[in-house]
Design a protein around this motif. Sequence first.
Motif, PDB file in Angstrom:
ATOM      1  N   SER A  60     114.175  44.045  13.050  1.00 55.98           N
ATOM      2  CA  SER A  60     113.179  44.130  14.126  1.00 55.98           C
ATOM      3  C   SER A  60     111.815  44.583  13.634  1.00 55.98           C
ATOM      4  O   SER A  60     111.062  45.195  14.366  1.00 55.98           O
ATOM      5  CB  SER A  60     113.648  45.134  15.177  1.00 55.98           C
ATOM      6  N   TYR A  78     122.969  48.404  18.960  1.00 52.79           N
ATOM      7  CA  TYR A  78     121.595  48.342  18.475  1.00 52.79           C
ATOM      8  C   TYR A  78     120.611  48.780  19.553  1.00 52.79           C
ATOM      9  O   TYR A  78     119.660  49.493  19.299  1.00 52.79           O
ATOM     10  CB  TYR A  78     121.222  46.928  17.998  1.00 52.79           C
ATOM     11  N   LYS A 134     114.751  39.149  21.249  1.00 53.86           N
ATOM     12  CA  LYS A 134     113.730  38.699  20.288  1.00 53.86           C
ATOM     13  C   LYS A 134     114.305  38.553  18.881  1.00 53.86           C
ATOM     14  O   LYS A 134     114.150  37.515  18.237  1.00 53.86           O
ATOM     15  CB  LYS A 134     112.557  39.692  20.230  1.00 53.86           C
ATOM     16  N   THR A 135     114.950  39.609  18.415  1.00 59.40           N
ATOM     17  CA  THR A 135     115.445  39.574  17.033  1.00 59.40           C
ATOM     18  C   THR A 135     116.537  38.512  16.875  1.00 59.40           C
ATOM     19  O   THR A 135     116.532  37.742  15.909  1.00 59.40           O
ATOM     20  CB  THR A 135     115.962  40.970  16.623  1.00 59.40           C
ATOM     21  N   GLU A 178     108.327  38.091  15.345  1.00 59.58           N
ATOM     22  CA  GLU A 178     108.757  38.750  16.575  1.00 59.58           C
ATOM     23  C   GLU A 178     107.624  39.678  17.012  1.00 59.58           C
ATOM     24  O   GLU A 178     107.100  40.431  16.202  1.00 59.58           O
ATOM     25  CB  GLU A 178     110.022  39.550  16.249  1.00 59.58           C
ATOM     26  N   ARG A 226     124.303  43.811  16.630  1.00 57.27           N
ATOM     27  CA  ARG A 226     124.065  43.039  17.835  1.00 57.27           C
ATOM     28  C   ARG A 226     125.307  42.207  18.055  1.00 57.27           C
ATOM     29  O   ARG A 226     125.525  41.231  17.345  1.00 57.27           O
ATOM     30  CB  ARG A 226     122.838  42.150  17.663  1.00 57.27           C
TER      31      ARG A 226
HETATM   32 MG   LIG Z   1     113.969  43.271  17.922  1.00 55.75          MG
END
Ligand SMILES: [Mg+2]
Length: 467
Positions: free
Chosen positions: A136, A335, A113-114, A160, A318
């Motif tokens: 996030s 993460y 998502k992020t 998100e 990430r």
């Molecule tokens: Mg996220």
Amino acid sequence: MIALTLAEVAAAVGGTLDGADPDTVVTGPVEVDSRKVSPGGLFAAFVGENVDGHDYAATAVEAGAVAVLASRSVGVPAVLVDSVVEALGRLARTVVARAEGTAVVALTGSAGKTSTKDLIAQLLRRHGETVFPPGSLNNEIGHPMTALRVEESTRHLVMEMGARHKGDIEYLTSITPPRIGLVLNVGTAHVGEFGSQEAIAEAKGELVEALPADGAAILNADDRLVRAMASRTKAKVVLFGESPDAHVRATDVRLDATGRPSFTLTTPAGSAPVQLRLYGEHHVSNALAAAAVATELGMTVDDTAAALGEAGALSRWRMEVVDRADGVTVVNDAYNANPDSMRAALRALVSMGGRGPERRRTWAVLGEMRELGEDSLAEHDAIGRLAVRLDVTKLVAVGGREAACMELGARNEGSWGEESVLVSDADAAVELLRSQLRPGDVVLVKASRSVGLEKVAEALLADGAAR
Ligand SMILES: [Mg+2]
Ligand SMILES: Nc1ncnc2c1ncn2[C@@H]1O[C@H](COP(=O)(O)OP(=O)(O)OP(=O)(O)O)[C@@H](O)[C@H]1O
């Protein structure tokens, strides 16, 4: 924030004015930290575990806040409500409803998502002011706080939406009703709380149920449970993925020796080559999702492909790739982790190791994937086996029972136990790596957030800087 009078704020949140002039105009921003308040802003007072925001009401007003959103009288101008969290949501809803020229894009999924939110924002901001949360920030406070940054001039709001329970996404979509809703994947994240993949799909599908008939549901064609969500929306459906019937597709997917993917992007508006700067094949799916959103909002395929090629990682830890001076490459993906992202990261690691005589040694330093429920041990076992099957040089499993299970999986899949080792904690992992790493090695570090494995990556990078 779009300007509102205190009377309008009170009406929006269902609150009452306390010592405040109804005609005073709030020009924003809304802050929850009194030190960040600026003139014209609104201070939201929360009762936290250690601090009570109400104690900082006067300080916030001195710093220029025109009023405080509070759950009790604070001796300075205030809008009083029963729940400040709910009031923030309602205020955000009002602001977004007034921003008629703003297209709201919402996305959910188990993994990515992020990363995808950051990609979408990097595409859309070439075409107009784009508001999106840092990192996030997607809970009941962070979500409205981001939406409240919307101005008259904002063209896109990218949100998100995480789901820990049924109804979470429905609530978030009520605050920022999306016109474009994207579902990335269903996977196994948080299966522990939901009970099953189907229950996760049920919760994530709330996103497409919230879309209007003139909206677009952007769905992963390669994920069975996501594809099935097409029947739950009034909106037009756009499929992305590698499936032949996807509207936005990737073909000729390749990973170069640094682990960065390239592919041919095909949209209904044409094709263009894409070379990503991000690491790992899983970003192909994320990039297609972002491209589908951009296409829906009118970006050309050439523009989309060019923007994808320039997009970097905006949020930390990430697949953060750093080369040490001695040629050791550290991939910090600490993460978060779940089985899908573990598999994706292992594949990226192996492609970074390369093939043939030039092949680099690869180390997978992996910790527990939390919240997997009753499948947990089997999932850890499967990751250990996969590491061996992909031919990772050495799996360093870090932690207790789950790590032991992962290591056992590797041992059962491999030969003589040479492909794996179990260590108790991050410090032990660092010690082992310090004694065994050689120039040219590639090290992946990954586990669930709460395991704190980023310490390992940071220690290895600190060693490199000292060289
Ligand atoms: Mg996220
Ligand atoms: N499409 C994908 N498939 C599988 N793994 C992915 C995908 N995209 C990213 N990942 C990996 O998943 C992990 C989390 O990435 P990211 O932070 O983007 O996801 P998220 O859904 O926002 O997570 P969270 O639920 O914690 O907010 C990272 O380790 C990343 O490498």
